[in-house]
Scaffold this motif. Sequence first.
Motif, PDB file in Angstrom:
ATOM      1  N   GLN A 111      25.371 -12.869   4.035  1.00 47.68           N
ATOM      2  CA  GLN A 111      25.892 -11.791   4.886  1.00 47.68           C
ATOM      3  C   GLN A 111      25.978 -10.471   4.121  1.00 47.68           C
ATOM      4  N   LEU A 112      26.592 -10.540   2.932  1.00 41.43           N
ATOM      5  CA  LEU A 112      26.807  -9.301   2.177  1.00 41.43           C
ATOM      6  C   LEU A 112      25.514  -8.805   1.538  1.00 41.43           C
ATOM      7  N   PHE A 113      24.648  -9.743   1.161  1.00 35.10           N
ATOM      8  CA  PHE A 113      23.355  -9.349   0.605  1.00 35.10           C
ATOM      9  C   PHE A 113      22.589  -8.522   1.644  1.00 35.10           C
ATOM     10  N   GLY A 114      22.554  -9.034   2.876  1.00 35.55           N
ATOM     11  CA  GLY A 114      21.814  -8.357   3.949  1.00 35.55           C
ATOM     12  C   GLY A 114      22.357  -6.956   4.203  1.00 35.55           C
ATOM     13  N   GLU A 115      23.674  -6.860   4.194  1.00 34.41           N
ATOM     14  CA  GLU A 115      24.310  -5.575   4.461  1.00 34.41           C
ATOM     15  C   GLU A 115      24.000  -4.577   3.330  1.00 34.41           C
ATOM     16  N   GLY A 126      18.940   1.395  -5.185  1.00 28.86           N
ATOM     17  CA  GLY A 126      20.163   0.609  -5.396  1.00 28.86           C
ATOM     18  C   GLY A 126      19.865  -0.662  -6.158  1.00 28.86           C
ATOM     19  N   GLN A 127      20.929  -1.396  -6.487  1.00 31.38           N
ATOM     20  CA  GLN A 127      20.764  -2.641  -7.250  1.00 31.38           C
ATOM     21  C   GLN A 127      21.699  -3.713  -6.689  1.00 31.38           C
ATOM     22  N   ILE A 128      21.121  -4.882  -6.401  1.00 34.68           N
ATOM     23  CA  ILE A 128      21.935  -6.023  -5.955  1.00 34.68           C
ATOM     24  C   ILE A 128      21.909  -7.075  -7.061  1.00 34.68           C
ATOM     25  N   VAL A 129      23.093  -7.451  -7.524  1.00 36.04           N
ATOM     26  CA  VAL A 129      23.199  -8.471  -8.568  1.00 36.04           C
ATOM     27  C   VAL A 129      23.822  -9.712  -7.930  1.00 36.04           C
ATOM     28  N   GLY A 130      23.144 -10.835  -8.038  1.00 34.53           N
ATOM     29  CA  GLY A 130      23.701 -12.078  -7.497  1.00 34.53           C
ATOM     30  C   GLY A 130      24.020 -13.012  -8.645  1.00 34.53           C
ATOM     31  N   VAL A 131      25.250 -13.577  -8.630  1.00 29.90           N
ATOM     32  CA  VAL A 131      25.618 -14.485  -9.727  1.00 29.90           C
ATOM     33  C   VAL A 131      25.297 -15.924  -9.312  1.00 29.90           C
ATOM     34  N   SER A 132      24.177 -16.410  -9.841  1.00 25.64           N
ATOM     35  CA  SER A 132      23.732 -17.777  -9.611  1.00 25.64           C
ATOM     36  C   SER A 132      24.274 -18.650 -10.743  1.00 25.64           C
ATOM     37  N   PHE A 152      19.659 -21.999  -3.808  1.00 29.68           N
ATOM     38  CA  PHE A 152      19.389 -21.220  -2.593  1.00 29.68           C
ATOM     39  C   PHE A 152      19.424 -19.721  -2.928  1.00 29.68           C
ATOM     40  N   ILE A 153      20.502 -19.262  -3.598  1.00 29.04           N
ATOM     41  CA  ILE A 153      20.611 -17.811  -3.789  1.00 29.04           C
ATOM     42  C   ILE A 153      19.552 -17.281  -4.764  1.00 29.04           C
ATOM     43  N   SER A 154      19.177 -18.105  -5.747  1.00 30.94           N
ATOM     44  CA  SER A 154      18.128 -17.637  -6.669  1.00 30.94           C
ATOM     45  C   SER A 154      16.794 -17.508  -5.939  1.00 30.94           C
ATOM     46  N   THR A 155      16.476 -18.485  -5.097  1.00 32.99           N
ATOM     47  CA  THR A 155      15.219 -18.428  -4.334  1.00 32.99           C
ATOM     48  C   THR A 155      15.257 -17.266  -3.345  1.00 32.99           C
ATOM     49  N   TYR A 156      16.405 -17.079  -2.732  1.00 28.80           N
ATOM     50  CA  TYR A 156      16.600 -15.995  -1.762  1.00 28.80           C
ATOM     51  C   TYR A 156      16.365 -14.627  -2.434  1.00 28.80           C
ATOM     52  N   MET A 157      16.929 -14.479  -3.634  1.00 29.66           N
ATOM     53  CA  MET A 157      16.768 -13.196  -4.345  1.00 29.66           C
ATOM     54  C   MET A 157      15.304 -12.972  -4.728  1.00 29.66           C
ATOM     55  N   SER A 164      10.973  -6.288  -1.377  1.00 29.02           N
ATOM     56  CA  SER A 164      11.265  -4.954  -1.874  1.00 29.02           C
ATOM     57  C   SER A 164      10.036  -4.359  -2.588  1.00 29.02           C
ATOM     58  N   ASN A 165       9.370  -5.191  -3.415  1.00 31.65           N
ATOM     59  CA  ASN A 165       8.174  -4.705  -4.138  1.00 31.65           C
ATOM     60  C   ASN A 165       7.051  -4.369  -3.171  1.00 31.65           C
ATOM     61  N   SER A 166       6.839  -5.250  -2.169  1.00 31.80           N
ATOM     62  CA  SER A 166       5.698  -5.012  -1.272  1.00 31.80           C
ATOM     63  C   SER A 166       5.928  -3.780  -0.406  1.00 31.80           C
ATOM     64  N   MET A 167       7.186  -3.423  -0.176  1.00 26.44           N
ATOM     65  CA  MET A 167       7.462  -2.236   0.648  1.00 26.44           C
ATOM     66  C   MET A 167       7.741  -1.000  -0.201  1.00 26.44           C
ATOM     67  N   ASN A 168       7.562  -1.150  -1.522  1.00 22.10           N
ATOM     68  CA  ASN A 168       7.817  -0.048  -2.451  1.00 22.10           C
ATOM     69  C   ASN A 168       9.229   0.523  -2.370  1.00 22.10           C
ATOM     70  N   HIS A 169      10.204  -0.359  -2.114  1.00 20.57           N
ATOM     71  CA  HIS A 169      11.599   0.091  -2.150  1.00 20.57           C
ATOM     72  C   HIS A 169      12.056   0.151  -3.606  1.00 20.57           C
ATOM     73  N   ASP A 170      12.872   1.136  -3.931  1.00 20.20           N
ATOM     74  CA  ASP A 170      13.426   1.208  -5.283  1.00 20.20           C
ATOM     75  C   ASP A 170      14.748   0.422  -5.330  1.00 20.20           C
ATOM     76  N   ILE A 171      14.639  -0.870  -5.029  1.00 20.96           N
ATOM     77  CA  ILE A 171      15.850  -1.718  -5.038  1.00 20.96           C
ATOM     78  C   ILE A 171      15.651  -2.819  -6.074  1.00 20.96           C
ATOM     79  N   THR A 172      16.523  -2.814  -7.096  1.00 21.77           N
ATOM     80  CA  THR A 172      16.450  -3.842  -8.138  1.00 21.77           C
ATOM     81  C   THR A 172      17.300  -5.033  -7.708  1.00 21.77           C
ATOM     82  N   ILE A 173      16.759  -6.226  -7.885  1.00 17.14           N
ATOM     83  CA  ILE A 173      17.539  -7.428  -7.569  1.00 17.14           C
ATOM     84  C   ILE A 173      17.646  -8.269  -8.839  1.00 17.14           C
TER      85      ILE A 173
END
Length: 240
Positions: A111-115, A126-132, A152-157, A164-173
Amino acid sequence: MSKKIIIIGATSGIGEELARQCVEKEYLVAGTGRRIERLEALKKELGNYFHYSEMDVTDHESSKQQLHELIRQMGGMDIIVLNAGISNYQASSITSMEQMIVDVNVSGFVQLFGEAFKYFRQQGYGQIVGVSSIASLFGSSRAAPYSASKAFISTYMQAYRQRSNSMNHDITITDVKPGFVKSEMTEGKKGMFWVAETDKAVRQMLKDIEKKKSHSVVTRRWILVAWLLRLTPNWILDRL
Ligand SMILES: NC(=O)c1ccc[n+]([C@@H]2O[C@H](COP(=O)([O-])OP(=O)(O)OC[C@H]3O[C@@H](n4cnc5c(N)ncnc54)[C@H](OP(=O)(O)O)[C@@H]3O)[C@@H](O)[C@H]2O)c1
Protein backbone atom coordinates in the motif's frame (compact mmCIF):
# COMPACT_ATOMS: atom_id res chain seq x y z
CA MET A 1 18.60 22.22 1.83
CA SER A 2 18.03 19.29 4.22
CA LYS A 3 16.99 15.95 2.72
CA LYS A 4 13.50 14.88 3.78
CA ILE A 5 13.13 11.27 4.85
CA ILE A 6 10.07 9.41 6.15
CA ILE A 7 10.67 6.23 8.14
CA ILE A 8 7.72 3.85 8.44
CA GLY A 9 8.34 1.91 11.66
CA ALA A 10 10.59 4.22 13.67
CA THR A 11 9.55 3.35 17.24
CA SER A 12 12.28 0.79 17.96
CA GLY A 13 15.29 -1.09 16.61
CA ILE A 14 16.57 -0.30 13.12
CA GLY A 15 13.99 2.41 12.32
CA GLU A 16 14.52 4.32 15.57
CA GLU A 17 18.31 4.26 15.17
CA LEU A 18 17.97 5.34 11.53
CA ALA A 19 15.90 8.34 12.66
CA ARG A 20 18.70 9.33 15.10
CA GLN A 21 21.49 8.94 12.55
CA CYS A 22 19.55 10.91 9.92
CA VAL A 23 18.97 13.78 12.36
CA GLU A 24 22.70 13.74 13.20
CA LYS A 25 23.26 14.34 9.47
CA GLU A 26 20.74 17.18 9.56
CA TYR A 27 18.08 15.42 7.53
CA LEU A 28 14.50 16.47 8.17
CA VAL A 29 12.99 13.22 9.49
CA ALA A 30 9.48 11.89 10.04
CA GLY A 31 8.81 8.63 11.89
CA THR A 32 5.74 6.46 12.34
CA GLY A 33 4.58 3.48 14.37
CA ARG A 34 1.69 2.35 16.55
CA ARG A 35 3.42 3.18 19.86
CA ILE A 36 2.75 6.89 20.15
CA GLU A 37 4.65 7.22 23.47
CA ARG A 38 7.85 6.08 21.70
CA LEU A 39 7.31 8.70 18.99
CA GLU A 40 6.73 11.41 21.62
CA ALA A 41 9.97 10.41 23.38
CA LEU A 42 11.87 10.58 20.05
CA LYS A 43 10.38 14.01 19.39
CA LYS A 44 11.70 15.20 22.79
CA GLU A 45 15.13 13.78 21.98
CA LEU A 46 15.43 14.94 18.35
CA GLY A 47 13.57 18.26 18.45
CA ASN A 48 12.65 20.35 15.42
CA TYR A 49 14.26 18.00 12.91
CA PHE A 50 11.70 15.30 13.79
CA HIS A 51 8.02 14.96 12.86
CA TYR A 52 5.87 11.96 13.71
CA SER A 53 2.54 10.32 13.21
CA GLU A 54 0.87 7.34 14.84
CA MET A 55 0.30 4.77 12.10
CA ASP A 56 -0.82 1.17 11.80
CA VAL A 57 0.19 -0.07 8.35
CA THR A 58 -2.61 -2.64 8.35
CA ASP A 59 -5.10 0.25 8.20
CA HIS A 60 -4.48 1.08 4.55
CA GLU A 61 -6.62 4.16 4.02
CA SER A 62 -5.56 5.82 7.24
CA SER A 63 -1.85 5.08 6.72
CA LYS A 64 -1.92 6.58 3.21
CA GLN A 65 -3.57 9.70 4.61
CA GLN A 66 -0.96 9.91 7.40
CA LEU A 67 1.79 9.62 4.82
CA HIS A 68 0.44 12.59 2.86
CA GLU A 69 -0.03 14.56 6.07
CA LEU A 70 3.63 13.99 6.98
CA ILE A 71 4.72 15.03 3.48
CA ARG A 72 2.69 18.21 3.92
CA GLN A 73 4.21 18.93 7.34
CA MET A 74 7.76 18.44 6.05
CA GLY A 75 7.16 20.35 2.84
CA GLY A 76 8.02 17.34 0.66
CA MET A 77 9.66 13.90 0.70
CA ASP A 78 12.92 12.77 -0.92
CA ILE A 79 13.25 9.30 0.62
CA ILE A 80 10.81 6.85 2.21
CA VAL A 81 12.02 3.86 4.22
CA LEU A 82 9.47 1.05 4.47
CA ASN A 83 10.86 -0.60 7.58
CA ALA A 84 7.77 -1.72 9.54
CA GLY A 85 7.78 -5.47 9.99
CA ILE A 86 7.00 -8.31 12.37
CA SER A 87 8.41 -11.83 12.62
CA ASN A 88 6.01 -13.30 15.14
CA TYR A 89 2.85 -12.20 16.76
CA GLN A 90 0.80 -13.36 19.76
CA ALA A 91 -2.30 -14.84 18.20
CA SER A 92 -4.96 -17.41 18.94
CA SER A 93 -3.85 -19.69 16.12
CA ILE A 94 -0.97 -20.25 13.73
CA THR A 95 -3.24 -19.22 10.85
CA SER A 96 -4.07 -15.84 12.37
CA MET A 97 -0.40 -15.26 13.27
CA GLU A 98 0.63 -16.05 9.68
CA GLN A 99 -2.14 -13.79 8.35
CA MET A 100 -0.92 -10.93 10.57
CA ILE A 101 2.65 -11.27 9.23
CA VAL A 102 1.29 -11.08 5.67
CA ASP A 103 -0.92 -8.09 6.59
CA VAL A 104 1.99 -6.07 8.00
CA ASN A 105 4.99 -7.22 5.95
CA VAL A 106 3.26 -7.64 2.58
CA SER A 107 -0.06 -5.74 2.35
CA GLY A 108 1.10 -2.83 4.53
CA PHE A 109 4.29 -2.59 2.47
CA VAL A 110 2.50 -2.73 -0.91
CA GLN A 111 0.00 0.00 0.00
CA LEU A 112 2.64 2.51 1.06
CA PHE A 113 5.05 1.53 -1.69
CA GLY A 114 2.37 2.26 -4.31
CA GLU A 115 1.54 5.60 -2.76
CA ALA A 116 5.21 6.63 -2.55
CA PHE A 117 5.91 5.50 -6.12
CA LYS A 118 3.00 7.59 -7.42
CA TYR A 119 4.22 10.61 -5.43
CA PHE A 120 7.81 10.31 -6.70
CA ARG A 121 6.64 9.78 -10.29
CA GLN A 122 4.75 13.06 -10.14
CA GLN A 123 7.65 14.82 -8.40
CA GLY A 124 10.11 13.50 -10.98
CA TYR A 125 12.55 11.90 -8.52
CA GLY A 126 12.79 10.08 -5.20
CA GLN A 127 14.03 7.00 -3.38
CA ILE A 128 12.09 4.08 -1.90
CA VAL A 129 13.98 1.90 0.58
CA GLY A 130 12.40 -1.41 1.55
CA VAL A 131 13.75 -3.37 4.52
CA SER A 132 13.76 -7.02 3.47
CA SER A 133 16.04 -9.64 5.06
CA ILE A 134 18.68 -12.30 4.39
CA ALA A 135 15.73 -14.57 5.30
CA SER A 136 14.22 -13.66 1.91
CA LEU A 137 16.83 -15.87 0.22
CA PHE A 138 15.49 -19.21 1.47
CA GLY A 139 12.38 -20.71 2.99
CA SER A 140 12.82 -21.23 6.71
CA SER A 141 10.80 -23.95 8.46
CA ARG A 142 10.83 -21.91 11.67
CA ALA A 143 9.60 -18.73 9.98
CA ALA A 144 7.67 -19.66 6.84
CA PRO A 145 5.45 -16.55 6.53
CA TYR A 146 8.29 -14.23 7.55
CA SER A 147 10.85 -15.50 5.01
CA ALA A 148 8.17 -15.65 2.30
CA SER A 149 7.00 -12.10 3.09
CA LYS A 150 10.54 -10.81 2.70
CA ALA A 151 11.00 -12.74 -0.59
CA PHE A 152 7.80 -11.10 -1.80
CA ILE A 153 9.01 -7.55 -1.09
CA SER A 154 12.44 -8.14 -2.62
CA THR A 155 10.89 -9.52 -5.82
CA TYR A 156 8.34 -6.70 -5.81
CA MET A 157 11.09 -4.07 -5.55
CA GLN A 158 13.01 -5.68 -8.41
CA ALA A 159 9.90 -5.54 -10.62
CA TYR A 160 9.34 -1.87 -9.78
CA ARG A 161 13.01 -1.11 -10.45
CA GLN A 162 12.53 -2.57 -13.94
CA ARG A 163 9.38 -0.49 -14.42
CA SER A 164 11.14 2.65 -13.24
CA ASN A 165 14.15 2.01 -15.53
CA SER A 166 12.03 1.24 -18.59
CA MET A 167 10.04 4.45 -18.12
CA ASN A 168 13.17 6.51 -17.40
CA HIS A 169 11.89 7.60 -13.99
CA ASP A 170 14.54 8.99 -11.65
CA ILE A 171 13.32 6.77 -8.80
CA THR A 172 15.89 4.72 -6.88
CA ILE A 173 14.64 1.55 -5.22
CA THR A 174 16.93 0.20 -2.52
CA ASP A 175 16.44 -3.33 -1.18
CA VAL A 176 18.09 -3.63 2.26
CA LYS A 177 18.79 -7.14 3.48
CA PRO A 178 19.97 -7.19 7.09
CA GLY A 179 21.41 -10.30 8.71
CA PHE A 180 20.80 -10.56 12.46
CA VAL A 181 20.66 -7.14 14.15
CA LYS A 182 20.02 -6.32 17.83
CA SER A 183 16.43 -5.09 18.23
CA GLU A 184 13.17 -5.99 19.92
CA MET A 185 12.56 -8.45 17.10
CA THR A 186 15.67 -10.50 17.93
CA GLU A 187 15.59 -10.06 21.73
CA GLY A 188 15.78 -13.43 23.51
CA LYS A 189 15.76 -15.44 20.27
CA LYS A 190 17.97 -18.53 20.16
CA GLY A 191 20.15 -19.92 17.38
CA MET A 192 21.44 -16.58 16.09
CA PHE A 193 25.00 -15.73 15.14
CA TRP A 194 26.90 -12.60 14.00
CA VAL A 195 24.28 -10.41 15.71
CA ALA A 196 25.27 -6.84 14.81
CA GLU A 197 24.98 -3.77 17.00
CA THR A 198 22.05 -1.71 15.75
CA ASP A 199 24.09 1.47 15.24
CA LYS A 200 26.69 -0.34 13.10
CA ALA A 201 24.08 -2.01 10.86
CA VAL A 202 22.21 1.26 10.43
CA ARG A 203 25.38 3.24 9.64
CA GLN A 204 26.16 0.81 6.80
CA MET A 205 22.55 0.89 5.61
CA LEU A 206 22.47 4.70 5.55
CA LYS A 207 25.74 4.79 3.61
CA ASP A 208 24.18 2.55 0.93
CA ILE A 209 20.99 4.66 0.88
CA GLU A 210 23.08 7.80 0.34
CA LYS A 211 25.01 6.08 -2.47
CA LYS A 212 21.61 5.21 -4.03
CA LYS A 213 22.50 1.53 -4.21
CA SER A 214 19.85 -0.86 -5.48
CA HIS A 215 20.94 -3.56 -3.01
CA SER A 216 22.36 -3.32 0.47
CA VAL A 217 23.40 -6.20 2.73
CA VAL A 218 24.15 -5.29 6.34
CA THR A 219 26.36 -5.93 8.11
CA ARG A 220 28.95 -6.60 5.40
CA ARG A 221 29.91 -10.12 6.54
CA TRP A 222 26.36 -11.21 5.57
CA ILE A 223 27.28 -10.67 1.90
CA LEU A 224 29.14 -14.00 2.21
CA VAL A 225 26.02 -15.75 3.56
CA ALA A 226 23.85 -14.22 0.82
CA TRP A 227 26.30 -15.39 -1.81
CA LEU A 228 26.49 -18.93 -0.37
CA LEU A 229 22.69 -19.17 -0.16
CA ARG A 230 22.36 -18.18 -3.83
CA LEU A 231 24.79 -20.95 -4.80
CA THR A 232 23.23 -23.64 -2.62
CA PRO A 233 21.19 -26.21 -4.58
CA ASN A 234 17.54 -26.71 -3.64
CA TRP A 235 18.09 -30.28 -2.46
CA ILE A 236 20.32 -28.87 0.31
CA LEU A 237 18.05 -25.90 1.13
CA ASP A 238 15.13 -28.37 1.42
CA ARG A 239 16.98 -30.15 4.23
CA LEU A 240 18.11 -27.14 6.29
N1 LIG B 1 16.57 -7.33 13.64
C1 LIG B 1 16.91 -8.19 12.68
O1 LIG B 1 17.74 -9.10 12.90
C2 LIG B 1 16.33 -8.06 11.29
C3 LIG B 1 16.91 -8.84 10.27
C4 LIG B 1 16.39 -8.73 8.98
C5 LIG B 1 15.36 -7.85 8.71
N2 LIG B 1 14.83 -7.11 9.73
C6 LIG B 1 13.72 -6.20 9.38
O2 LIG B 1 14.02 -4.91 9.85
C7 LIG B 1 12.80 -4.19 10.08
C8 LIG B 1 12.87 -3.53 11.45
O3 LIG B 1 12.90 -4.55 12.44
P1 LIG B 1 13.65 -4.40 13.84
O4 LIG B 1 14.60 -5.52 13.92
O5 LIG B 1 14.15 -3.03 14.05
O6 LIG B 1 12.43 -4.78 14.83
P2 LIG B 1 11.57 -3.92 15.85
O7 LIG B 1 12.44 -3.25 16.83
O8 LIG B 1 10.55 -4.88 16.34
O9 LIG B 1 10.89 -2.78 14.94
C9 LIG B 1 9.77 -3.04 14.14
C10 LIG B 1 9.15 -1.70 13.73
O10 LIG B 1 8.02 -2.00 12.88
C11 LIG B 1 6.89 -1.29 13.38
N3 LIG B 1 5.64 -2.01 13.12
C12 LIG B 1 5.34 -3.29 13.37
N4 LIG B 1 4.05 -3.54 13.08
C13 LIG B 1 3.53 -2.38 12.62
C14 LIG B 1 2.24 -2.00 12.17
N5 LIG B 1 1.20 -2.84 12.12
N6 LIG B 1 2.05 -0.71 11.77
C15 LIG B 1 3.07 0.18 11.82
N7 LIG B 1 4.31 -0.13 12.24
C16 LIG B 1 4.53 -1.39 12.64
C17 LIG B 1 7.13 -1.18 14.87
O11 LIG B 1 6.37 -0.10 15.39
P3 LIG B 1 5.12 -0.27 16.40
O12 LIG B 1 5.28 -1.57 17.11
O13 LIG B 1 5.21 0.94 17.30
O14 LIG B 1 3.92 -0.22 15.52
C18 LIG B 1 8.63 -0.89 14.91
O15 LIG B 1 8.87 0.47 14.73
C19 LIG B 1 11.67 -5.23 9.94
O16 LIG B 1 11.06 -5.11 8.69
C20 LIG B 1 12.40 -6.55 10.04
O17 LIG B 1 11.71 -7.58 9.38
C21 LIG B 1 15.28 -7.18 11.00
